[in-house]
Design an enzyme around this catalytic site. Structure first.
Site, mmCIF file in Angstrom:
data_model
loop_
_atom_site.group_PDB
_atom_site.id
_atom_site.type_symbol
_atom_site.label_atom_id
_atom_site.label_comp_id
_atom_site.label_asym_id
_atom_site.label_seq_id
_atom_site.Cartn_x
_atom_site.Cartn_y
_atom_site.Cartn_z
ATOM 1 N N GLU A 46 -3.494 5.543 -0.385
ATOM 2 C CA GLU A 46 -4.151 6.284 0.692
ATOM 3 C C GLU A 46 -3.701 7.739 0.656
ATOM 4 O OE1 GLU A 46 -4.278 6.192 5.614
ATOM 5 O OE2 GLU A 46 -2.690 5.142 4.520
ATOM 6 N N HIS A 95 1.215 5.704 0.290
ATOM 7 C CA HIS A 95 0.706 7.037 0.594
ATOM 8 C C HIS A 95 0.833 7.909 -0.653
ATOM 9 C CE1 HIS A 95 1.758 6.730 5.183
ATOM 10 N NE2 HIS A 95 0.599 6.155 4.889
ATOM 11 N N GLN A 108 -4.703 -2.274 10.555
ATOM 12 C CA GLN A 108 -3.431 -1.612 10.285
ATOM 13 C C GLN A 108 -2.723 -1.442 11.623
ATOM 14 O OE1 GLN A 108 -1.803 2.510 8.253
ATOM 15 N NE2 GLN A 108 -3.569 2.655 9.603
ATOM 16 N N SER A 137 1.970 -0.302 5.211
ATOM 17 C CA SER A 137 0.625 0.279 5.193
ATOM 18 C C SER A 137 0.728 1.740 4.778
ATOM 19 C CB SER A 137 -0.070 0.126 6.550
ATOM 20 O OG SER A 137 0.705 0.662 7.590
ATOM 21 N N GLU A 169 -9.409 3.052 6.616
ATOM 22 C CA GLU A 169 -8.380 2.403 7.415
ATOM 23 C C GLU A 169 -8.137 3.112 8.744
ATOM 24 O OE1 GLU A 169 -4.292 0.596 5.966
ATOM 25 O OE2 GLU A 169 -4.199 2.777 5.991
ATOM 26 N N ASP A 223 5.127 2.726 7.870
ATOM 27 C CA ASP A 223 4.586 3.891 7.183
ATOM 28 C C ASP A 223 4.883 5.203 7.894
ATOM 29 O OD1 ASP A 223 2.869 3.596 9.314
ATOM 30 O OD2 ASP A 223 1.069 4.029 8.153
ATOM 31 N N GLN A 268 0.850 -1.195 0.000
ATOM 32 C CA GLN A 268 0.000 0.000 0.000
ATOM 33 C C GLN A 268 0.879 1.236 0.000
ATOM 34 O OE1 GLN A 268 -1.840 2.126 3.544
ATOM 35 N NE2 GLN A 268 -3.498 0.734 3.024
#
Length: 555
Positions: A172, A145, A298, A364, A223, A337, A143
């Site tokens: 995200e 950002h 998460q 994440s 999330e 993350d 995943q």
């Protein structure tokens, strides 16, 4: 001052010595995995109900104990599970002859203290072995950002497209200015589907707005719905396990995938750790999540990573909380993350514990933007580390969800995403994205290379867009009208997913041809060498072929 030893003079200037470290401080919860105040494992069942949990009687339960007893612990296997010696169960986690199904059958009957007692017996290699066997989905993923300091929509779309094209399964975003959230969500929706049809996108903001955007079809999952391991932290957040469960049901009923978020250190940071270890409190969060019926979590300390990172064995505890999540048969988006160290060596070492065994989402939030643009406070690794990550995958024959790309292909998807969003803005009556912005977004490193927009004009237009009731279908129509039929079809297919609900399955991602890949149809079957996910075949050929590798034909 006495004469210095030159090696020590050099060492004290090393990046790692800019980090903060503290000795264990039990009274405030600054202890990673083994506080003397953690309860002793135990359970009593009467008439199918838990009446005693880790030495605490039912009448003394706090609200988290009550939730775990009533909604998480599976009473029918609890006495059997709790009777298994913790050392034996720890060995079962790494024993290739004990299948995953047997582990998760028993683990859901355990109490928080029992799970701590099991995990604290395992070193990091053993925890990684357990993760390799226990993650729900067979195939690991990643995943990213996608944010920026200026909330610049064309750059968000271009970055989302590049992230998808490079292989991320989820993206995200969040905002610098709260009212920008719908525009940022729209930017990721369009850009993401250009780069990888089927990519899941979310916008992490205040929960009511986040749900509204999901119901409008502007996002696909959520999330940042946080849960905590002590009552007082929940109370400070005006929440309870019951309110979080209600919110989770609201998302699920609208066809939106969601995870909760938690992490070691949050209760310490908020001042209510109750003298317990960080891992014990985090396992309570994992069990709250399980009891709410949410498909995943998460965790991995997330925004509190500096707290466990400062104490002995803290990063081991972060891996242990990830393992606790898959023990509960939940999808894990395993952190990495938020940066927590000045040391690139330490940063990479922290990441390798999830990278090597593979998790449902190794990061994440890999920063698919330069960290100066990351509104989630910066990731352990960012856009400037792509080549290092690709080489690590190649060196170790490990799949972390990324793939090699060419510069020209990336330029193409970035430009297409910015142009597609330009067309959507025109059709929806939003302030124009100029050709100059499209050009800048195509070639930009980050917002330092982007022109400014008229922020008041943007915000006014966003408010009007939301008042008009704009939905994902309006985006589909706009894309189709302006010649982006393939992107329109992808956005429409994502809306259809909310009707079918297939991507609400545990660990679900969407792969080629809009097939849902999850723990249901891609269940982890690891039982030792030659089993489970293997990086081979076509996928291995792709990951080997990094652009900088010299071909024998060219020599």
């Amino acid at each position: 001052m006495s004469k210095r030893q030159k090696r020590f003079e050099v060492l004290e200037k090393r990046a790692v010595n800019q980090d903060g470290f503290i000795k264990e401080w039990v009274d405030v919860g600054l202890v990673a995995m083994d506080s003397p105040n953690d309860p002793t494992p135990g359970i009593k069942i009467k008439d199918g109900k838990v009446i005693e949990l880790d030495g605490k009687q039912q009448e003394d339960f706090d609200m988290i104990d009550t939730w775990i007893a009533n909604h998480c612990v599976v009473a029918s296997v609890a006495e059997e599970a709790m009777a298994v010696d913790s050392q034996k169960f720890a060995r079962m986690l790494v024993d290739i002859n004990v299948p995953r199904a047997e582990i998760v059958r028993l683990s859901v009957g355990m109490t928080p203290a029992k799970i701590v007692d099991v995990l604290r017996r395992m070193n990091v290699v053993e925890l990684m072995m357990a993760m390799q066997k226990l993650r729900p989905r067979r195939t690991p993923a990643n995943q990213a950002h996608v944010t920026n300091l200026k909330d610049t929509p064309s750059l968000l779309a271009a970055d989302a497209a590049e992230a998808g094209y490079r292989g991320f399964a989820e993206i995200e975003t969040t905002v610098g200015v709260g009212r920008y959230a719908p525009m940022n969500a729209l930017s990721l929706l369009v850009g993401g589907q250009v780069g990888r049809p089927g990519i899941l996108a979310q916008c992490a903001v205040e929960e009511a707005l986040e749900l509204t955007m999901g119901m409008r079809g502007l996002t696909h999952y959520a999330e940042t719905v946080s849960v905590y391991g002590t009552d007082q932290v929940f109370v400070d957040g005006d929440d309870t396990p019951w309110s979080k469960a209600f919110l989770a049901s609201a998302y699920a009923s609208r066809g939106l995938k969601m995870r909760f978020t938690s992490g070691t250190g949050s209760e310490v940071q908020m001042g209510y750790a109750e003298k317990k270890s960080m891992l014990y409190l985090e396992i309570r969060c994992v069990m709250i999540t399980k009891g709410c019926g949410v498909q995943g979590l998460q965790n991995g300390s997330i925004s509190c990573i500096g707290v466990p990172g400062a104490v002995p064995s803290g990063i081991r505890a972060v891996l242990a909380e990830n393992v606790a999540t898959v023990l509960m048969d939940l999808e894990v988006a395993s952190g990495n993350d938020q940066t927590f160290t000045h040391s690139p060596i330490r940063n990479t070492a922290r990441m390798l514990m999830q990278f090597l065994p593979g998790t449902d989402f190794v990061f994440s939030g890999y920063s698919a933007v330069p960290n100066y643009d990351n509104m989630f406070a910066g990731s352990t690794h960012d856009v400037d580390d792509y080549d290092d990550m690709l080489v690590l995958q190649r060196d170790l024959q490990v799949d972390a969800g990324l793939r090699p790309v060419t510069e020209q292909d990336v330029i193409g998807v970035r430009n297409k995403a910015a142009r597609a969003l330009q067309a959507v803005f025109e059709e929806l009556g939003l302030p124009a994205i100029t050709d100059a912005e499209v050009e800048a977004a195509t070639y930009a490193h980050g917002t330092r290379d982007m022109p400014d927009r008229n922020v008041p004009e943007d915000l006014q237009a966003i408010d009007q867009m939301m008042k008009r009731g704009t939905t994902g279908l309006d985006v589909v129509r706009a894309l189709a009208k302006h010649g982006f039929e393939d992107v329109a079809d992808s956005v429409l297919s994502m809306l259809k997913q909310k009707v079918s609900g297939d991507y609400l399955q545990t660990s679900a991602i969407i792969v080629d041809g809009f097939e849902v890949q999850s723990a249901v149809n891609d269940c982890n079957d690891y039982q030792g060498p030659g089993t489970g996910y293997r990086l081979d075949g076509v996928r291995w050929e792709v990951l080997k072929d990094i652009p900088q590798a010299i071909s024998p034909e060219s020599v």
